[in-house]
Design a protein around this motif. Structure first.
Motif, PDB file in Angstrom:
ATOM      1  N   TRP A 131       0.825  -1.214   0.000  1.00  0.00           N
ATOM      2  CA  TRP A 131       0.000   0.000   0.000  1.00  0.00           C
ATOM      3  C   TRP A 131       0.856   1.260   0.000  1.00  0.00           C
ATOM      4  O   TRP A 131       0.441   2.280  -0.542  1.00  0.00           O
ATOM      5  CB  TRP A 131      -0.966  -0.031   1.172  1.00  0.00           C
ATOM      6  N   THR A 132       2.050   1.186   0.562  1.00  0.00           N
ATOM      7  CA  THR A 132       2.979   2.307   0.457  1.00  0.00           C
ATOM      8  C   THR A 132       3.430   2.474  -0.990  1.00  0.00           C
ATOM      9  O   THR A 132       3.528   3.597  -1.498  1.00  0.00           O
ATOM     10  CB  THR A 132       4.198   2.085   1.373  1.00  0.00           C
ATOM     11  N   THR A 133       3.685   1.349  -1.659  1.00  0.00           N
ATOM     12  CA  THR A 133       4.039   1.384  -3.082  1.00  0.00           C
ATOM     13  C   THR A 133       2.904   1.994  -3.894  1.00  0.00           C
ATOM     14  O   THR A 133       3.134   2.837  -4.772  1.00  0.00           O
ATOM     15  CB  THR A 133       4.338  -0.040  -3.591  1.00  0.00           C
ATOM     16  N   ALA A 134       1.680   1.578  -3.609  1.00  0.00           N
ATOM     17  CA  ALA A 134       0.512   2.083  -4.347  1.00  0.00           C
ATOM     18  C   ALA A 134       0.344   3.582  -4.117  1.00  0.00           C
ATOM     19  O   ALA A 134       0.092   4.342  -5.065  1.00  0.00           O
ATOM     20  CB  ALA A 134      -0.745   1.334  -3.918  1.00  0.00           C
ATOM     21  N   ALA A 135       0.479   4.038  -2.864  1.00  0.00           N
ATOM     22  CA  ALA A 135       0.314   5.460  -2.559  1.00  0.00           C
ATOM     23  C   ALA A 135       1.366   6.300  -3.276  1.00  0.00           C
ATOM     24  O   ALA A 135       1.056   7.358  -3.848  1.00  0.00           O
ATOM     25  CB  ALA A 135       0.392   5.686  -1.049  1.00  0.00           C
ATOM     26  N   ALA A 136       2.621   5.838  -3.277  1.00  0.00           N
ATOM     27  CA  ALA A 136       3.694   6.578  -3.946  1.00  0.00           C
ATOM     28  C   ALA A 136       3.455   6.637  -5.450  1.00  0.00           C
ATOM     29  O   ALA A 136       3.694   7.672  -6.090  1.00  0.00           O
ATOM     30  CB  ALA A 136       5.042   5.920  -3.648  1.00  0.00           C
ATOM     31  N   ALA A 137       2.960   5.550  -6.027  1.00  0.00           N
ATOM     32  CA  ALA A 137       2.690   5.527  -7.466  1.00  0.00           C
ATOM     33  C   ALA A 137       1.548   6.470  -7.821  1.00  0.00           C
ATOM     34  O   ALA A 137       1.602   7.178  -8.833  1.00  0.00           O
ATOM     35  CB  ALA A 137       2.370   4.098  -7.908  1.00  0.00           C
ATOM     36  N   LEU A 138       0.499   6.493  -7.008  1.00  0.00           N
ATOM     37  CA  LEU A 138      -0.619   7.402  -7.260  1.00  0.00           C
ATOM     38  C   LEU A 138      -0.159   8.854  -7.199  1.00  0.00           C
ATOM     39  O   LEU A 138      -0.626   9.688  -7.985  1.00  0.00           O
ATOM     40  CB  LEU A 138      -1.733   7.160  -6.235  1.00  0.00           C
ATOM     41  N   ARG A 139       0.758   9.144  -6.296  1.00  0.00           N
ATOM     42  CA  ARG A 139       1.292  10.501  -6.166  1.00  0.00           C
ATOM     43  C   ARG A 139       1.960  10.947  -7.470  1.00  0.00           C
ATOM     44  O   ARG A 139       1.972  12.128  -7.801  1.00  0.00           O
ATOM     45  CB  ARG A 139       2.290  10.533  -5.001  1.00  0.00           C
ATOM     46  N   GLU A 140       2.506   9.968  -8.204  1.00  0.00           N
ATOM     47  CA  GLU A 140       3.191  10.264  -9.462  1.00  0.00           C
ATOM     48  C   GLU A 140       2.308  10.005 -10.684  1.00  0.00           C
ATOM     49  O   GLU A 140       2.810   9.957 -11.805  1.00  0.00           O
ATOM     50  CB  GLU A 140       4.464   9.404  -9.555  1.00  0.00           C
ATOM     51  N   ASP A 141       1.010   9.805 -10.469  1.00  0.00           N
ATOM     52  CA  ASP A 141       0.069   9.501 -11.551  1.00  0.00           C
ATOM     53  C   ASP A 141       0.421   8.211 -12.287  1.00  0.00           C
ATOM     54  O   ASP A 141       0.086   8.035 -13.466  1.00  0.00           O
ATOM     55  CB  ASP A 141      -0.019  10.662 -12.559  1.00  0.00           C
ATOM     56  N   ASP A 142       1.085   7.312 -11.600  1.00  0.00           N
ATOM     57  CA  ASP A 142       1.452   6.010 -12.180  1.00  0.00           C
ATOM     58  C   ASP A 142       0.410   4.986 -11.765  1.00  0.00           C
ATOM     59  O   ASP A 142       0.621   4.192 -10.847  1.00  0.00           O
ATOM     60  CB  ASP A 142       2.851   5.621 -11.691  1.00  0.00           C
ATOM     61  N   LEU A 143      -0.715   5.010 -12.444  1.00  0.00           N
ATOM     62  CA  LEU A 143      -1.828   4.143 -12.061  1.00  0.00           C
ATOM     63  C   LEU A 143      -1.523   2.657 -12.283  1.00  0.00           C
ATOM     64  O   LEU A 143      -1.915   1.834 -11.456  1.00  0.00           O
ATOM     65  CB  LEU A 143      -3.094   4.556 -12.817  1.00  0.00           C
TER      66      LEU A 143
END
Length: 278
Positions: A65-77
């Motif tokens: 979930w940390t990976t997912a949150a960081a990716a969302l921050r970068e618009d990397d869906l």
């Protein structure tokens, strides 16, 4: 000449100068020597191993979930979706961890319960990080960890960072959905509270003519996570109710009464309520 492997070539290497490469990588001998029962009751070993396995699943889910949150921050869906999807079977495995405990009779559980002393699951630092990622923030939950500076610092960082859901809502805003500023700019150290305009934003996402849009797929992945978290809480409630009834919990908790209250709460709440309006 035949290319078939000889029997000698197919034999695995069994000779190593030191420990095996498997041990070096997995450190199985560390994991399998972390159990130190404090009673002679056979069931205590099952409780210890099950609880330690849960801690490992917490660790993996925090990573995902940390990976997912960081990716969302970068618009990397795509990266965020991959992490969320990986977390689903991991959550299912975590939930299955209740089974060895859930079938203990009250007498079997009580036979070693005193070994827990003031210990309780709500003191788990890694589980608290998991809850913080889901938006269930509470500064008071740092108090039990004041005596362990490393864990306290990690929890304090997790408390003050945006949750996974905060990053999701920021993504919706960047995509043009009307997420109010009071939600986007809120203090991330506070527990997330549902907002009618966020519900409306999800309503518009789900009303899209393209029912395979990336945001609907994101919403469904989050709903899958939320459902499995809800099942985790309910399985915890049932296992505790079977083992100890309505007795007070260890560590001063209210036991079943506290778990019943937790089981009524959904994470990512507007993803559930918006469905009534689509």
């Amino acid at each position: 000449m035949s290319d078939a492997p000889t029997e000698e070539a197919a034999t695995p290497n069994l000779s190593f100068e030191g420990s095996t490469p498997y041990e070096d990588y997995v450190q199985a001998s560390v994991l399998t020597h972390l159990q130190h029962p404090l009673s002679d009751e056979p069931g205590e070993m099952a409780f210890l191993v099950t609880t330690q396995v849960m801690e490992l699943w917490f660790t993996l889910l925090v990573h995902e979930w940390t990976t997912a949150a960081a990716a969302l921050r970068e618009d990397d869906l795509p990266t965020a979706m991959a992490a969320l999807r990986r977390s689903l079977p991991e959550l299912e495995s975590l939930n299955a961890s209740w089974k060895p405990i859930a079938h203990l009779t009250p007498a079997q559980f009580n036979a070693y319960r005193s070994a827990l002393g003031e210990g309780s699951g709500f003191q788990s630092a890694m589980y608290r990080r998991l809850e913080f990622l889901l938006g269930d923030k509470s500064a008071s939950m740092l108090v039990p960890h004041r005596g362990t500076p490393g864990a306290h610092a990690e929890l304090e960082k997790a408390l003050t960072e945006p949750s996974l859901y905060d990053e999701v809502l920021r993504l919706l805003s960047r995509r043009g959905y009307a997420v109010p500023d009071e939600v986007l700019d809120r203090d991330p150290a506070l527990r997330y509270e549902p907002h009618p305009e966020v519900e409306s934003a999800w309503q518009h996402v789900y009303a899209d003519a393209d029912q395979d849009s990336d945001l609907i797929r994101l919403g469904e992945a989050l709903t899958d996570v939320a459902e499995l978290v809800w099942r985790w809480r309910n399985d915890h409630l049932v296992a505790t109710r079977r083992a100890m009834g309505a007795k007070a919990g260890t560590g001063g908790s209210a036991g079943v009464a506290w778990l019943e209250k937790r089981a009524t709460k959904n994470v990512f709440p507007e993803l559930w309520t918006a469905r009534s309006h689509v």
